[in-house]
Design a protein around this motif. Structure first.
Motif, PDB file in Angstrom:
ATOM      1  N   PHE A 184      29.477  49.817  33.961  1.00  0.00           N
ATOM      2  CA  PHE A 184      29.483  48.358  33.944  1.00  0.00           C
ATOM      3  C   PHE A 184      28.602  47.845  32.811  1.00  0.00           C
ATOM      4  N   ASN A 185      27.461  48.476  32.606  1.00  0.00           N
ATOM      5  CA  ASN A 185      26.573  48.070  31.513  1.00  0.00           C
ATOM      6  C   ASN A 185      27.224  48.276  30.147  1.00  0.00           C
ATOM      7  N   GLU A 186      28.074  49.293  30.026  1.00  0.00           N
ATOM      8  CA  GLU A 186      28.822  49.479  28.778  1.00  0.00           C
ATOM      9  C   GLU A 186      29.762  48.308  28.535  1.00  0.00           C
ATOM     10  N   PHE A 187      30.443  47.854  29.585  1.00  0.00           N
ATOM     11  CA  PHE A 187      31.307  46.675  29.459  1.00  0.00           C
ATOM     12  C   PHE A 187      30.480  45.451  29.059  1.00  0.00           C
ATOM     13  N   LEU A 188      29.346  45.253  29.723  1.00  0.00           N
ATOM     14  CA  LEU A 188      28.506  44.091  29.413  1.00  0.00           C
ATOM     15  C   LEU A 188      28.034  44.131  27.962  1.00  0.00           C
ATOM     16  N   ALA A 189      27.715  45.316  27.467  1.00  0.00           N
ATOM     17  CA  ALA A 189      27.300  45.456  26.063  1.00  0.00           C
ATOM     18  C   ALA A 189      28.450  45.103  25.121  1.00  0.00           C
ATOM     19  N   ARG A 190      29.668  45.553  25.448  1.00  0.00           N
ATOM     20  CA  ARG A 190      30.842  45.188  24.631  1.00  0.00           C
ATOM     21  C   ARG A 190      31.049  43.682  24.651  1.00  0.00           C
ATOM     22  N   TYR A 191      30.907  43.069  25.818  1.00  0.00           N
ATOM     23  CA  TYR A 191      31.077  41.627  25.937  1.00  0.00           C
ATOM     24  C   TYR A 191      30.045  40.899  25.076  1.00  0.00           C
ATOM     25  N   LYS A 192      28.801  41.324  25.152  1.00  0.00           N
ATOM     26  CA  LYS A 192      27.747  40.683  24.355  1.00  0.00           C
ATOM     27  C   LYS A 192      28.016  40.833  22.866  1.00  0.00           C
ATOM     28  N   LYS A 193      28.546  41.975  22.476  1.00  0.00           N
ATOM     29  CA  LYS A 193      28.815  42.232  21.056  1.00  0.00           C
ATOM     30  C   LYS A 193      29.985  41.394  20.552  1.00  0.00           C
ATOM     31  N   VAL A 194      31.062  41.331  21.325  1.00  0.00           N
ATOM     32  CA  VAL A 194      32.284  40.644  20.900  1.00  0.00           C
ATOM     33  C   VAL A 194      32.250  39.159  21.249  1.00  0.00           C
ATOM     34  N   GLY A 195      31.661  38.812  22.369  1.00  0.00           N
ATOM     35  CA  GLY A 195      31.622  37.428  22.804  1.00  0.00           C
ATOM     36  C   GLY A 195      32.822  37.052  23.642  1.00  0.00           C
ATOM     37  N   LYS A 196      32.789  35.842  24.159  1.00  0.00           N
ATOM     38  CA  LYS A 196      33.827  35.424  25.098  1.00  0.00           C
ATOM     39  C   LYS A 196      35.202  35.291  24.459  1.00  0.00           C
ATOM     40  N   LEU A 197      35.272  35.130  23.165  1.00  0.00           N
ATOM     41  CA  LEU A 197      36.581  35.025  22.523  1.00  0.00           C
ATOM     42  C   LEU A 197      37.303  36.373  22.478  1.00  0.00           C
ATOM     43  N   GLY A 198      36.578  37.450  22.720  1.00  0.00           N
ATOM     44  CA  GLY A 198      37.173  38.781  22.689  1.00  0.00           C
ATOM     45  C   GLY A 198      37.780  39.210  24.012  1.00  0.00           C
ATOM     46  N   PHE A 199      37.595  38.418  25.059  1.00  0.00           N
ATOM     47  CA  PHE A 199      38.091  38.772  26.387  1.00  0.00           C
ATOM     48  C   PHE A 199      38.753  37.573  27.049  1.00  0.00           C
ATOM     49  N   ASP A 200      39.915  37.804  27.640  1.00  0.00           N
ATOM     50  CA  ASP A 200      40.519  36.800  28.514  1.00  0.00           C
ATOM     51  C   ASP A 200      39.894  36.954  29.892  1.00  0.00           C
ATOM     52  N   GLY A 201      39.971  35.909  30.680  1.00  0.00           N
ATOM     53  CA  GLY A 201      39.395  35.947  32.012  1.00  0.00           C
ATOM     54  C   GLY A 201      39.922  37.088  32.862  1.00  0.00           C
ATOM     55  N   TRP A 202      41.231  37.324  32.783  1.00  0.00           N
ATOM     56  CA  TRP A 202      41.810  38.390  33.613  1.00  0.00           C
ATOM     57  C   TRP A 202      41.270  39.758  33.220  1.00  0.00           C
TER      58      TRP A 202
END
Length: 106
Positions: free
Chosen positions: A18-36
């Motif tokens: 889960f922390n790996e996902f959170l790190a990817r999210y922080k790196k890419v930002g919200k524009l890199g992920f859709d809500g789903w």
């Protein structure tokens, strides 16, 4: 038992992923992920936390998972309330119930 000790004893591998996902999210930002996609990642984590927590004989898993996941999502700036879509097929009822607590508007 404090939260860090609980995580360490109950679901260290699931939290590591889960922390790996959170790190990817922080790196890419919200524009890199859709809500789903966020919900899908969290659902996978929740399933793993439940499995690992049961194997380690941990108590009050549901509430602890909700607490740990919501705090983690909030800490990286994921607005859980703004996510309104998710693919719930394939989720067990237990995972789906936890997901609906974490993301109340889906």
């Amino acid at each position: 038992m404090d939260a860090d000790k609980f995580i360490e004893q109950c679901f260290p591998n699931a939290m590591f992923e889960f922390n790996e996902f959170l790190a990817r999210y922080k790196k890419v930002g919200k524009l890199g992920f859709d809500g789903w996609q966020i919900v899908s990642e969290v659902a996978s984590t929740v399933r793993k936390m439940l499995e690992e927590g049961r194997q380690n004989n941990c108590q009050d898993l549901r509430n602890k998972i909700i607490e740990v996941v919501t705090k983690s999502l909030d800490s990286v700036g994921i607005d859980r309330h703004s996510i309104t879509r998710a693919y719930k097929h394939g989720m067990t009822e237990e995972v789906r119930d936890i997901i609906l607590e974490i993301f109340p508007n889906i």
